[in-house]
Design a protein around this motif. Structure first.
Motif, PDB file in Angstrom:
ATOM      1  N   SER A   1      66.206  73.560  20.205  1.00 17.69           N
ATOM      2  CA  SER A   1      65.555  72.734  19.181  1.00 17.69           C
ATOM      3  C   SER A   1      65.385  73.465  17.853  1.00 17.69           C
ATOM      4  O   SER A   1      65.145  72.837  16.820  1.00 17.69           O
ATOM      5  N   LEU A   2      65.492  74.799  17.877  1.00 22.37           N
ATOM      6  CA  LEU A   2      65.365  75.554  16.634  1.00 22.37           C
ATOM      7  C   LEU A   2      66.568  75.306  15.743  1.00 22.37           C
ATOM      8  O   LEU A   2      67.690  75.101  16.222  1.00 22.37           O
ATOM      9  N   ASP A   3      66.348  75.351  14.439  1.00 29.39           N
ATOM     10  CA  ASP A   3      67.493  75.195  13.534  1.00 29.39           C
ATOM     11  C   ASP A   3      68.341  76.463  13.573  1.00 29.39           C
ATOM     12  O   ASP A   3      67.962  77.491  14.149  1.00 29.39           O
ATOM     13  N   SER A   4      69.497  76.405  12.966  1.00 27.19           N
ATOM     14  CA  SER A   4      70.455  77.506  13.058  1.00 27.19           C
ATOM     15  C   SER A   4      69.898  78.799  12.460  1.00 27.19           C
ATOM     16  O   SER A   4      70.171  79.889  12.970  1.00 27.19           O
ATOM     17  N   ALA A   5      69.110  78.683  11.399  1.00 25.51           N
ATOM     18  CA  ALA A   5      68.539  79.883  10.771  1.00 25.51           C
ATOM     19  C   ALA A   5      67.559  80.569  11.720  1.00 25.51           C
ATOM     20  O   ALA A   5      67.537  81.802  11.832  1.00 25.51           O
ATOM     21  N   ALA A   6      66.747  79.774  12.403  1.00 29.91           N
ATOM     22  CA  ALA A   6      65.776  80.345  13.341  1.00 29.91           C
ATOM     23  C   ALA A   6      66.483  81.012  14.517  1.00 29.91           C
ATOM     24  O   ALA A   6      66.120  82.114  14.937  1.00 29.91           O
ATOM     25  N   ARG A   7      67.492  80.337  15.062  1.00 24.08           N
ATOM     26  CA  ARG A   7      68.241  80.938  16.172  1.00 24.08           C
ATOM     27  C   ARG A   7      68.933  82.224  15.741  1.00 24.08           C
ATOM     28  O   ARG A   7      68.978  83.211  16.475  1.00 24.08           O
ATOM     29  N   SER A   8      69.431  82.239  14.517  1.00 21.56           N
ATOM     30  CA  SER A   8      70.094  83.434  14.006  1.00 21.56           C
ATOM     31  C   SER A   8      69.111  84.590  13.869  1.00 21.56           C
ATOM     32  O   SER A   8      69.431  85.734  14.208  1.00 21.56           O
ATOM     33  N   THR A   9      67.913  84.295  13.395  1.00 25.96           N
ATOM     34  CA  THR A   9      66.893  85.339  13.276  1.00 25.96           C
ATOM     35  C   THR A   9      66.553  85.915  14.639  1.00 25.96           C
ATOM     36  O   THR A   9      66.463  87.139  14.817  1.00 25.96           O
ATOM     37  N   LEU A  10      66.371  85.042  15.618  1.00 30.92           N
ATOM     38  CA  LEU A  10      66.060  85.513  16.967  1.00 30.92           C
ATOM     39  C   LEU A  10      67.196  86.356  17.539  1.00 30.92           C
ATOM     40  O   LEU A  10      66.968  87.446  18.074  1.00 30.92           O
ATOM     41  N   THR A  11      68.414  85.876  17.434  1.00 31.24           N
ATOM     42  CA  THR A  11      69.528  86.579  18.065  1.00 31.24           C
ATOM     43  C   THR A  11      69.850  87.898  17.347  1.00 31.24           C
ATOM     44  O   THR A  11      70.139  88.907  18.008  1.00 31.24           O
ATOM     45  N   GLN A  12      69.772  87.899  16.024  1.00 32.24           N
ATOM     46  CA  GLN A  12      70.031  89.144  15.300  1.00 32.24           C
ATOM     47  C   GLN A  12      68.974  90.198  15.639  1.00 32.24           C
ATOM     48  O   GLN A  12      69.295  91.377  15.842  1.00 32.24           O
ATOM     49  N   THR A  13      67.718  89.767  15.690  1.00 27.15           N
ATOM     50  CA  THR A  13      66.651  90.699  16.040  1.00 27.15           C
ATOM     51  C   THR A  13      66.839  91.207  17.465  1.00 27.15           C
ATOM     52  O   THR A  13      66.728  92.408  17.740  1.00 27.15           O
ATOM     53  N   HIS A  14      67.116  90.294  18.386  1.00 28.74           N
ATOM     54  CA  HIS A  14      67.361  90.661  19.781  1.00 28.74           C
ATOM     55  C   HIS A  14      68.469  91.706  19.875  1.00 28.74           C
ATOM     56  O   HIS A  14      68.335  92.730  20.554  1.00 28.74           O
ATOM     57  N   ASP A  15      69.556  91.474  19.170  1.00 30.39           N
ATOM     58  CA  ASP A  15      70.699  92.378  19.254  1.00 30.39           C
ATOM     59  C   ASP A  15      70.375  93.755  18.674  1.00 30.39           C
ATOM     60  O   ASP A  15      70.833  94.781  19.195  1.00 30.39           O
ATOM     61  N   ARG A  16      69.594  93.793  17.606  1.00 32.92           N
ATOM     62  CA  ARG A  16      69.203  95.084  17.028  1.00 32.92           C
ATOM     63  C   ARG A  16      68.304  95.860  17.996  1.00 32.92           C
ATOM     64  O   ARG A  16      68.443  97.080  18.158  1.00 32.92           O
ATOM     65  N   LEU A  17      67.389  95.164  18.629  1.00 33.94           N
ATOM     66  CA  LEU A  17      66.510  95.811  19.608  1.00 33.94           C
ATOM     67  C   LEU A  17      67.311  96.347  20.794  1.00 33.94           C
ATOM     68  O   LEU A  17      67.041  97.440  21.308  1.00 33.94           O
ATOM     69  N   VAL A  18      68.283  95.566  21.244  1.00 35.76           N
ATOM     70  CA  VAL A  18      69.118  95.997  22.372  1.00 35.76           C
ATOM     71  C   VAL A  18      69.887  97.263  22.012  1.00 35.76           C
ATOM     72  O   VAL A  18      69.928  98.230  22.794  1.00 35.76           O
ATOM     73  N   ARG A  19      70.492  97.285  20.820  1.00 39.43           N
ATOM     74  CA  ARG A  19      71.283  98.458  20.428  1.00 39.43           C
ATOM     75  C   ARG A  19      70.417  99.718  20.375  1.00 39.43           C
ATOM     76  O   ARG A  19      70.853 100.798  20.771  1.00 39.43           O
ATOM     77  N   PHE A  20      69.197  99.578  19.882  1.00 37.51           N
ATOM     78  CA  PHE A  20      68.297 100.738  19.850  1.00 37.51           C
ATOM     79  C   PHE A  20      67.908 101.147  21.267  1.00 37.51           C
ATOM     80  O   PHE A  20      67.939 102.333  21.617  1.00 37.51           O
ATOM     81  N   ALA A  21      67.537 100.168  22.089  1.00 37.70           N
ATOM     82  CA  ALA A  21      67.078 100.465  23.448  1.00 37.70           C
ATOM     83  C   ALA A  21      68.170 101.126  24.279  1.00 37.70           C
ATOM     84  O   ALA A  21      67.883 101.978  25.135  1.00 37.70           O
ATOM     85  N   GLU A  22      69.407 100.757  24.037  1.00 39.24           N
ATOM     86  CA  GLU A  22      70.505 101.333  24.818  1.00 39.24           C
ATOM     87  C   GLU A  22      70.623 102.844  24.625  1.00 39.24           C
ATOM     88  O   GLU A  22      71.159 103.542  25.498  1.00 39.24           O
ATOM     89  N   GLN A  23      70.102 103.340  23.507  1.00 44.10           N
ATOM     90  CA  GLN A  23      70.135 104.785  23.271  1.00 44.10           C
ATOM     91  C   GLN A  23      69.096 105.531  24.116  1.00 44.10           C
ATOM     92  O   GLN A  23      69.139 106.761  24.211  1.00 44.10           O
ATOM     93  N   GLN A  24      68.163 104.796  24.715  1.00 48.22           N
ATOM     94  CA  GLN A  24      67.071 105.427  25.456  1.00 48.22           C
ATOM     95  C   GLN A  24      67.318 105.496  26.958  1.00 48.22           C
ATOM     96  O   GLN A  24      66.524 106.111  27.674  1.00 48.22           O
ATOM     97  N   VAL A  25      68.375 104.894  27.442  1.00 47.75           N
ATOM     98  CA  VAL A  25      68.577 104.783  28.879  1.00 47.75           C
ATOM     99  C   VAL A  25      68.780 106.174  29.495  1.00 47.75           C
ATOM    100  O   VAL A  25      69.643 106.946  29.081  1.00 47.75           O
ATOM    101  N   ALA A  26      67.946 106.485  30.480  1.00 49.13           N
ATOM    102  CA  ALA A  26      68.093 107.732  31.225  1.00 49.13           C
ATOM    103  C   ALA A  26      69.032 107.511  32.399  1.00 49.13           C
ATOM    104  O   ALA A  26      69.085 106.412  32.970  1.00 49.13           O
ATOM    105  N   THR A  27      69.764 108.537  32.772  1.00 43.00           N
ATOM    106  CA  THR A  27      70.703 108.425  33.886  1.00 43.00           C
ATOM    107  C   THR A  27      70.396 109.489  34.935  1.00 43.00           C
ATOM    108  O   THR A  27      69.808 110.528  34.636  1.00 43.00           O
TER     109      THR A  27
END
Length: 435
Positions: A84-110
């Motif tokens: 139901s969100l407009d395209s701008a709102a969905r874009s804000t959510l997905t861009q933010t999500h993707d930036r958070l994921v890229r940062f978090a991926e640097q923290q993964v311990a193995t």
């Protein structure tokens, strides 16, 4: 009305005691808050769904709710909110999500292993939590960004199930929260909040699954409940009111600094905004401009109350003394609004997150920069860190000794066991060593 905010200088004889007095107090420690939260937790542990339903009807004004199933949010509802969100709102959510994921991926311990000089294999096996509980505020304010910040590192860590709880006073819920829940893939979601939601996730009820760790901010009752259930489950941290400390050399645009202070003061009346600067004229300009700009803010009353109760303008001798003030307070958010933030950073030891340079407002960190905005408050940055992938991973120690390693380790273990008077320990070790 004139803006009220305390101001003091390093020449004051009580300077450091006034700095110490700025430290955040913990509302969750108030006896009446603690006792109420603990009583609710005990009741939920005993009565399960019935208690959760009763408290939700009372505190969230949800007398219309017939049973606990009516408080469940379906995947379809979350998906519908996203669509139901407009395209701008969905874009804000997905861009933010993707930036958070890229940062978090640097923290993964193995997992890792080494073989030492005795031939003994040592290491750690890293595994994710099975189930995490995500608390999303929904009272005075609703923060979809908090859901992303808490859920993304859990997902990147590989947590098996995500359980979301979000209070819905009068039945209202922010569609952005639901959309974010869909985007991140929340497995189960419930319209409950407060201490009862914390207890439900800690102990489990007939309907709400018990989790391994509870993360996410809340009011004083939520914090007190998290303190109470800690040990039964893990928690992220005991969050207090939001804080910002701005160190400025007096050269930043005055309006920028004023609005950065407002960005925390507008959270609630207990939030804290502090400016530390060696330039008396700049401090005076900030005070005057803050009084003017506050009148244009929709949350003017909250900003004025926050600044009057817990804000401060602090004049120091130089930027080194400003860094000493910051280390003393260990703020949640620290802005280095100076010409050379990297040089000043070398003097900073305690801060939840540091925002470097005049063009890096704290608001970037709250939403979309990448690092997590769940940060230690109340001087907690002296000993704790931002929420991250590591909070959703466990390390299990590994030891593998063959005959030769056992022969070398047995005398050491046996001697320690003798000293401590633990005979079976000593015998167990020496048997492996051939004694």
């Amino acid at each position: 009305m004139a803006l009220e905010i305390q101001q003091f200088t390093s020449s004051d004889p009580d300077f450091w005691s006034r700095v110490d007095a700025l430290a955040t107090s913990d509302a969750a420690e108030r006896p009446e808050v603690r006792e109420a939260a603990e009583s609710i937790c005990r009741d939920v542990r005993t009565r399960g769904d019935a208690a959760v339903l009763e408290y939700t009807r009372r505190f969230d004004r949800r007398e219309d709710v017939a049973d606990i199933d009516a408080l469940r949010l379906s995947p379809d509802a979350m998906r519908a909110a996203y669509e139901s969100l407009d395209s701008a709102a969905r874009s804000t959510l997905t861009q933010t999500h993707d930036r958070l994921v890229r940062f978090a991926e640097q923290q993964v311990a193995t997992s890792w292993r080494i073989t030492d000089e005795l031939g003994c294999e040592l290491g750690e096996q890293v595994t994710p939590l099975d189930r995490a509980g995500l608390y999303v505020p929904g009272g005075k304010a609703s923060y979809p960004s908090s859901l992303l910040m808490n859920a993304v590192p859990a997902r990147v860590a590989g947590v098996g199930e995500l359980i979301m709880v979000a209070p819905t006073p009068d039945g209202a819920i922010n569609p952005w929260v639901l959309a974010a829940a869909h985007l991140i893939g929340v497995d189960h979601a419930f319209c409950i909040g407060g201490a009862q939601a914390v207890a439900a996730m800690a102990y489990g009820t007939e309907t709400i699954p018990a989790v391994d760790k509870i993360v996410g901010p809340g009011n004083a009752y939520v914090t007190a409940a998290k303190r109470y259930v800690f040990g039964t489950v893990g928690i992220d941290k005991l969050a207090g009111p939001s804080e910002i400390l701005v160190i400025c050399d007096g050269q930043t645009e005055v309006d920028w600094t004023v609005l950065d202070l407002f960005s925390q003061a507008e959270h609630d009346e207990d939030a804290q905004a502090v400016l530390v600067c060696p330039d008396a004229d700049y401090l005076a300009a900030v005070r005057d401009r803050a009084d003017q700009l506050a009148s244009a803010q929709p949350r003017e009353a909250i900003i004025r109350q926050s600044l009057a109760a817990r804000g401060a303008l602090v004049q120091v001798d130089d930027l080194s003394q400003a860094a000493a003030v910051a280390n003393r307070l260990a703020p949640e958010h620290l802005e280095l609004s100076v010409a050379d933030p990297d040089a000043l950073l070398s003097q900073i030891r305690h801060a939840g997150a540091v925002f470097m340079g005049r063009h890096t407002p704290e608001a970037f960190g709250d939403y979309c920069a990448g690092p997590n905005h769940v940060l230690p408050t109340g001087r907690g940055a002296r000993f704790s860190s931002p929420l991250g992938v590591h909070d959703f991973q466990k390390r299990t120690s590994l030891i593998k000794a063959g005959p030769e390693a056992a022969a070398a380790l047995a005398p050491l273990a046996g001697h320690f066991a003798d000293v401590e008077g633990l005979t079976a320990h000593a015998q167990s070790a020496r048997l492996r060593g051939g004694a």
